[in-house]
Design an enzyme around this catalytic site. Structure first.
Site, PDB file in Angstrom:
ATOM      1  N   MET A  35      64.409  52.205  54.012  1.00 34.43           N
ATOM      2  CA  MET A  35      63.521  53.358  53.851  1.00 34.43           C
ATOM      3  C   MET A  35      64.329  54.571  53.409  1.00 34.43           C
ATOM      4  O   MET A  35      63.892  55.721  53.578  1.00 34.43           O
ATOM      5  CB  MET A  35      62.763  53.646  55.148  1.00 34.43           C
ATOM      6  N   LEU A  38      70.038  56.917  53.643  1.00 33.29           N
ATOM      7  CA  LEU A  38      71.054  55.894  53.889  1.00 33.29           C
ATOM      8  C   LEU A  38      72.259  56.445  54.638  1.00 33.29           C
ATOM      9  O   LEU A  38      72.650  57.604  54.481  1.00 33.29           O
ATOM     10  CB  LEU A  38      71.497  55.286  52.553  1.00 33.29           C
ATOM     11  N   HIS A  42      73.445  51.159  56.581  1.00 32.57           N
ATOM     12  CA  HIS A  42      72.850  50.527  55.391  1.00 32.57           C
ATOM     13  C   HIS A  42      73.921  49.972  54.461  1.00 32.57           C
ATOM     14  O   HIS A  42      73.770  48.901  53.881  1.00 32.57           O
ATOM     15  CB  HIS A  42      72.004  51.548  54.613  1.00 32.57           C
ATOM     16  N   GLN A  66      53.572  51.692  58.060  1.00 34.16           N
ATOM     17  CA  GLN A  66      54.229  51.303  59.309  1.00 34.16           C
ATOM     18  C   GLN A  66      54.467  52.490  60.243  1.00 34.16           C
ATOM     19  O   GLN A  66      55.084  52.332  61.286  1.00 34.16           O
ATOM     20  CB  GLN A  66      55.531  50.551  59.027  1.00 34.16           C
ATOM     21  N   GLU A 153      70.266  44.130  62.589  1.00 34.11           N
ATOM     22  CA  GLU A 153      69.884  43.767  63.956  1.00 34.11           C
ATOM     23  C   GLU A 153      69.495  44.997  64.767  1.00 34.11           C
ATOM     24  O   GLU A 153      68.918  44.870  65.847  1.00 34.11           O
ATOM     25  CB  GLU A 153      71.034  43.037  64.652  1.00 34.11           C
ATOM     26  N   LYS A 154      69.819  46.167  64.278  1.00 37.18           N
ATOM     27  CA  LYS A 154      69.383  47.401  64.928  1.00 37.18           C
ATOM     28  C   LYS A 154      67.882  47.367  65.205  1.00 37.18           C
ATOM     29  O   LYS A 154      67.416  47.709  66.283  1.00 37.18           O
ATOM     30  CB  LYS A 154      69.748  48.582  64.023  1.00 37.18           C
TER      31      LYS A 154
END
Lengths: 284, 284
Positions: A35, A38, A42, A66, A153-154
């Site tokens: 999104m 950065l 990222h 979202q 995985e965050k």
């Protein structure tokens, strides 16, 4: 020397023209959906993507569907020029930066939902969030048709929702989870960290510390119930309020676990510091 | 001389191996999704598919998730050997006939829903039906990755739901609608016609006749309200009961229309003859 400007496409048609050229040449393509706003986290995804493919495409799209009605869609940081520079420097090959009207044309009516894994935790705290995520990620994977896609995985629950929908819809892509990038004090890198005041930024690493402490206790045989209560108490003492959740869950399905279960476990937490909602998680 | 047996695959992996070989050779592929129990209507879809592609794949899968709890999933006709013979004779190249466990592995949790166009008519009469259709068709289109997919206008609302989801999810496939194949007396060919008693079969063409009469009246300037009432009355007199709907709708969105609207119109009807539910529709 500055990197040359990053090639950028804004339509699905142009994206497909580039990607299909690479594929016809027998080259592997990786997608890193973001999104924007950065940070080093990222860029670590881009680096991991590079190891899996000949070409890396990053997408930047702040997906309105979202965000809940009272969430931060309007003030979510948008820094496309800087994002493109960072991606060029990270050896990314292409930026896909569609507008909202390219992703959601008039009359748009389709939603992808994932039951089960998307329901607890952030699914409960943010109604509609994972339907928005599942729909936009399905679209991005169908649009770019990458061989590999990398997610951090965050956002662990998001990663598991995406793994599930990719399997269920038979999308021909390998999903790779990337370890969470952290500041030296342990705070998980996040675009939303930019919202924190200086004082809040000092407190924020306590979230990771509470998770690490919980993982240690679980490994030493403490009960799930006590570990969760201790974790919540630690966050409260540190000044987080409200705490959305601090829970030990099945690492694949995110279902609740019985005490003593031998399933792989993941500890997940979400809590507010002032107006900023932080999330983090840790394997056991 | 009988046709040679039709090559048949039962897994997504085997399907993709065949289709990707064709695509690498630069050949176009068409998919004709069916639930089996094939008749001349399906074979006309295969013939139309042939005109759009170098290779035609037909799928046969009686999809459990698009049947309601009180519908005819268990007794739906299953005639795979005969289906394969008919397809071979119709110059189809490949049959994809997956089992339920290949399509819905344990833990399956994903649903594709289309709001708007899927909500009235059969969407109201058969809750969950179009979510089942949208999900399985999304899967089939992702699995087979055809250039073209052919669906019959007989299931007109289904066709419009599929057009919408293909646009919304950016699936790279052209959707082709095929005109409804009819018996000489006008009855739309349908696998469910096999349920009709001899007496019911005599009455069944009145459904098409009522639609044709409604189209004529609309063209002559009669109001939507009167045309719908006349159509329902005609079906009642013929012995249909209950009548789920007999309605004039927007041909693209299936929304209700104001009297005098200049939008393209479609007349759609669904009604029971004894235990058998028949549907049909006609353009104006």
């Amino acid at each position: 020397m500055p990197s040359p400007p990053l090639p950028t496409v804004r339509t699905v048609k142009d994206l497909r023209a580039v990607v299909s050229g690479w594929k016809r040449a027998g080259q592997k393509v990786a997608l890193v959906p973001t999104m924007g706003a950065l940070h080093e986290g990222h860029l670590s995804l881009v680096a991991l993507a590079r190891r899996h493919a000949d070409h890396v495409v990053a997408s930047v799209f702040v997906n309105p569907t979202q965000f809940g009605p009272n969430e931060d869609f309007a003030r979510y940081p948008r820094t496309e020029t800087r994002d493109a520079e960072l991606l060029a420097g990270a050896d990314c090959d292409l930026l896909f930066a569609p507008g909202v009207e390219e992703m959601y044309a008039p009359g748009f009516s389709t939603t992808v939902t994932v039951s089960g894994v998307s329901e607890p935790l952030d699914g409960a705290a943010r109604p509609g969030h994972f339907a928005g995520v599942a729909t936009v990620v399905s679209k991005l994977l169908i649009q770019a048709a990458p061989d590999v896609a990398v997610f951090g995985e965050k956002d662990y629950q998001q990663l598991q929702v995406i793994r599930r929908l990719v399997r269920d819809l038979d999308l021909p892509v390998e999903i790779v989870g990337a370890p969470t990038a952290r500041a030296e004090d342990g705070l998980a890198l996040s675009s939303r960290n930019a919202y924190l005041s200086q004082e809040e930024r000092q407190i924020a690493p306590r979230l990771h510390q509470a998770l690490a402490e919980a993982a240690r206790r679980l490994r030493e045989g403490d009960s799930i119930e006590r570990v969760e209560a201790t974790g919540r108490a630690a966050l409260e003492r540190a000044g987080f309020a409200p705490i959305d959740y601090f829970e030990v869950r099945d690492a694949e399905t995110l279902a609740r676990l019985e005490e003593g279960s031998s399933r792989d476990k993941r500890i997940l937490a979400a809590a507010f510091l002032g107006k900023t909602r932080l999330i983090d998680n840790l394997g056991v």
